[in-house]
Design a protein around this motif. Sequence first.
Motif, PDB file in Angstrom:
ATOM      1  N   THR A 128      -8.678   3.042  -2.341  1.00 41.17           N
ATOM      2  CA  THR A 128      -7.883   2.699  -3.520  1.00 41.17           C
ATOM      3  C   THR A 128      -6.618   3.531  -3.596  1.00 41.17           C
ATOM      4  OG1 THR A 128      -9.875   2.076  -4.751  1.00 41.17           O
ATOM      5  CG2 THR A 128      -7.894   2.562  -6.037  1.00 41.17           C
ATOM      6  N   ASP A 129      -6.709   4.833  -3.270  1.00 40.57           N
ATOM      7  CA  ASP A 129      -5.518   5.672  -3.337  1.00 40.57           C
ATOM      8  C   ASP A 129      -4.512   5.306  -2.255  1.00 40.57           C
ATOM      9  OD1 ASP A 129      -7.214   6.606  -1.391  1.00 40.57           O
ATOM     10  OD2 ASP A 129      -6.724   8.719  -1.678  1.00 40.57           O
ATOM     11  N   ASP A 130      -4.999   4.789  -1.112  1.00 36.79           N
ATOM     12  CA  ASP A 130      -4.081   4.305  -0.074  1.00 36.79           C
ATOM     13  C   ASP A 130      -3.282   3.107  -0.598  1.00 36.79           C
ATOM     14  OD1 ASP A 130      -4.915   6.160   1.847  1.00 36.79           O
ATOM     15  OD2 ASP A 130      -6.552   4.863   2.506  1.00 36.79           O
ATOM     16  N   GLN A 144      -2.639   2.375  -3.695  1.00 42.72           N
ATOM     17  CA  GLN A 144      -1.711   2.843  -4.724  1.00 42.72           C
ATOM     18  C   GLN A 144      -0.499   3.528  -4.097  1.00 42.72           C
ATOM     19  OE1 GLN A 144      -4.328   5.282  -7.084  1.00 42.72           O
ATOM     20  NE2 GLN A 144      -4.981   3.573  -8.381  1.00 42.72           N
ATOM     21  N   THR A 145      -0.723   4.255  -3.004  1.00 46.78           N
ATOM     22  CA  THR A 145       0.383   4.911  -2.301  1.00 46.78           C
ATOM     23  C   THR A 145       1.355   3.883  -1.739  1.00 46.78           C
ATOM     24  OG1 THR A 145      -0.977   6.832  -1.719  1.00 46.78           O
ATOM     25  CG2 THR A 145       0.964   6.422  -0.363  1.00 46.78           C
ATOM     26  N   VAL A 146       0.810   2.844  -1.121  1.00 45.56           N
ATOM     27  CA  VAL A 146       1.665   1.779  -0.573  1.00 45.56           C
ATOM     28  C   VAL A 146       2.395   1.058  -1.699  1.00 45.56           C
ATOM     29  CG1 VAL A 146       1.662  -0.409   0.689  1.00 45.56           C
ATOM     30  CG2 VAL A 146       0.216   1.484   1.469  1.00 45.56           C
ATOM     31  N   ARG A 147       1.699   0.825  -2.798  1.00 44.85           N
ATOM     32  CA  ARG A 147       2.290   0.126  -3.953  1.00 44.85           C
ATOM     33  C   ARG A 147       3.484   0.888  -4.519  1.00 44.85           C
ATOM     34  NH1 ARG A 147       3.941  -3.674  -7.002  1.00 44.85           N
ATOM     35  NH2 ARG A 147       2.533  -4.822  -8.376  1.00 44.85           N
ATOM     36  N   SER A 148       3.451   2.221  -4.401  1.00 43.46           N
ATOM     37  CA  SER A 148       4.521   3.053  -4.966  1.00 43.46           C
ATOM     38  C   SER A 148       5.794   3.043  -4.123  1.00 43.46           C
ATOM     39  CB  SER A 148       4.028   4.490  -5.130  1.00 43.46           C
ATOM     40  OG  SER A 148       3.813   5.094  -3.860  1.00 43.46           O
ATOM     41  N   LEU A 149       5.716   2.527  -2.896  1.00 49.59           N
ATOM     42  CA  LEU A 149       6.919   2.429  -2.069  1.00 49.59           C
ATOM     43  C   LEU A 149       7.948   1.526  -2.752  1.00 49.59           C
ATOM     44  CD1 LEU A 149       5.482   1.952   1.529  1.00 49.59           C
ATOM     45  CD2 LEU A 149       6.925   3.845   0.774  1.00 49.59           C
ATOM     46  N   PRO A 150       9.243   1.868  -2.692  1.00 50.08           N
ATOM     47  CA  PRO A 150      10.272   1.003  -3.286  1.00 50.08           C
ATOM     48  C   PRO A 150      10.178  -0.440  -2.794  1.00 50.08           C
ATOM     49  CG  PRO A 150      11.230   3.100  -2.684  1.00 50.08           C
ATOM     50  CD  PRO A 150       9.825   3.116  -2.149  1.00 50.08           C
ATOM     51  N   MET A 184      -2.344  -7.096   0.803  1.00 47.63           N
ATOM     52  CA  MET A 184      -3.382  -6.113   1.080  1.00 47.63           C
ATOM     53  C   MET A 184      -4.640  -6.765   1.658  1.00 47.63           C
ATOM     54  SD  MET A 184      -2.058  -3.151   0.558  1.00 47.63           S
ATOM     55  CE  MET A 184      -0.596  -3.967   1.252  1.00 47.63           C
ATOM     56  N   ARG A 185      -4.939  -7.974   1.223  1.00 49.27           N
ATOM     57  CA  ARG A 185      -6.108  -8.662   1.782  1.00 49.27           C
ATOM     58  C   ARG A 185      -5.868  -9.048   3.239  1.00 49.27           C
ATOM     59  NH1 ARG A 185      -6.138 -10.772  -3.454  1.00 49.27           N
ATOM     60  NH2 ARG A 185      -4.953 -12.631  -2.842  1.00 49.27           N
ATOM     61  N   ALA A 186      -4.635  -9.302   3.596  1.00 48.98           N
ATOM     62  CA  ALA A 186      -4.310  -9.664   4.981  1.00 48.98           C
ATOM     63  C   ALA A 186      -4.160  -8.428   5.875  1.00 48.98           C
ATOM     64  CB  ALA A 186      -3.011 -10.475   5.024  1.00 48.98           C
ATOM     65  N   ALA A 187      -3.939  -7.276   5.252  1.00 49.61           N
ATOM     66  CA  ALA A 187      -3.658  -6.054   6.005  1.00 49.61           C
ATOM     67  C   ALA A 187      -4.942  -5.350   6.439  1.00 49.61           C
ATOM     68  CB  ALA A 187      -2.813  -5.102   5.155  1.00 49.61           C
ATOM     69  N   PHE A 188      -4.805  -4.463   7.406  1.00 50.39           N
ATOM     70  CA  PHE A 188      -5.915  -3.593   7.794  1.00 50.39           C
ATOM     71  C   PHE A 188      -5.366  -2.230   8.192  1.00 50.39           C
ATOM     72  CE2 PHE A 188      -4.630  -6.175  11.388  1.00 50.39           C
ATOM     73  CZ  PHE A 188      -4.519  -5.296  12.442  1.00 50.39           C
TER      74      PHE A 188
END
Length: 235
Positions: A8-10, A12-18, A32-36
């Motif tokens: 979850t924190d990963d 959130q970290t990606v979400r915080s990117l501009p 995120m569902r498509a990512a790994f």
Amino acid sequence: MEVALLRTDDIQTVRSLPLFAEISESHFGALMRAAFLQRFPAQTLLIHEGDQADFLHVIVEGMVEMFSNSDGEETTIGFLEPVSTFILAAVLVEKVYLQSARTLGPSRILMIPAQAIRDVFARDPAFAGSVVRELAERYRDVVRQLKSQKMRSGLERLAAWMLERGIRRGETLEVHIPFEKAKLASFLGMTRESLSRSFAALADHDVMVRGRVITCNRSDALARLARTLGSSDSS
């Protein structure tokens, strides 16, 4: 390499990117569902120059070197640390990679399929706007690097890199080189010998080098040496 759990924190970290800050929740969820997430050991080749761009890579942990190779001669283009992405332009326009990338240490990389990025780009105006801003910033970074290569000496480029990388501890600037000095020389457009001469020349500016640790007690003198190129350029 091994597939790692996307925490979850990963996310959130990606979400915080501009790049992803203004994307809709539904579209971000689809990405995120498509990512790994994958774990890679040091010195793993992540992408190869000339191959088709199939993923947008997000560095969650570790360090990545961008480089190019021609006729057996390799040059370092840059270094990326968390949290950052590569290579957005190739992903967006379905072109081949113009540079290669490898890990410099154990790393965790989130891989988002290129087609998923293009699909959301076409559907989400806020995300499309963020993509344009991201590409504009990358273009400006390239111009800054080109100006530095054209308008600074090797010694001045080294001083500028130290100022950008260094951590101030009171009056002292401390810089840790997180990779071999040969890679730093390549990135700065210098030979190993000229880098060594530049470090020796910096002794006159109260700079001491011990292995990969550099300390400077006169950062103001270092700043004058670096000849900061105006950030108010028109690019």
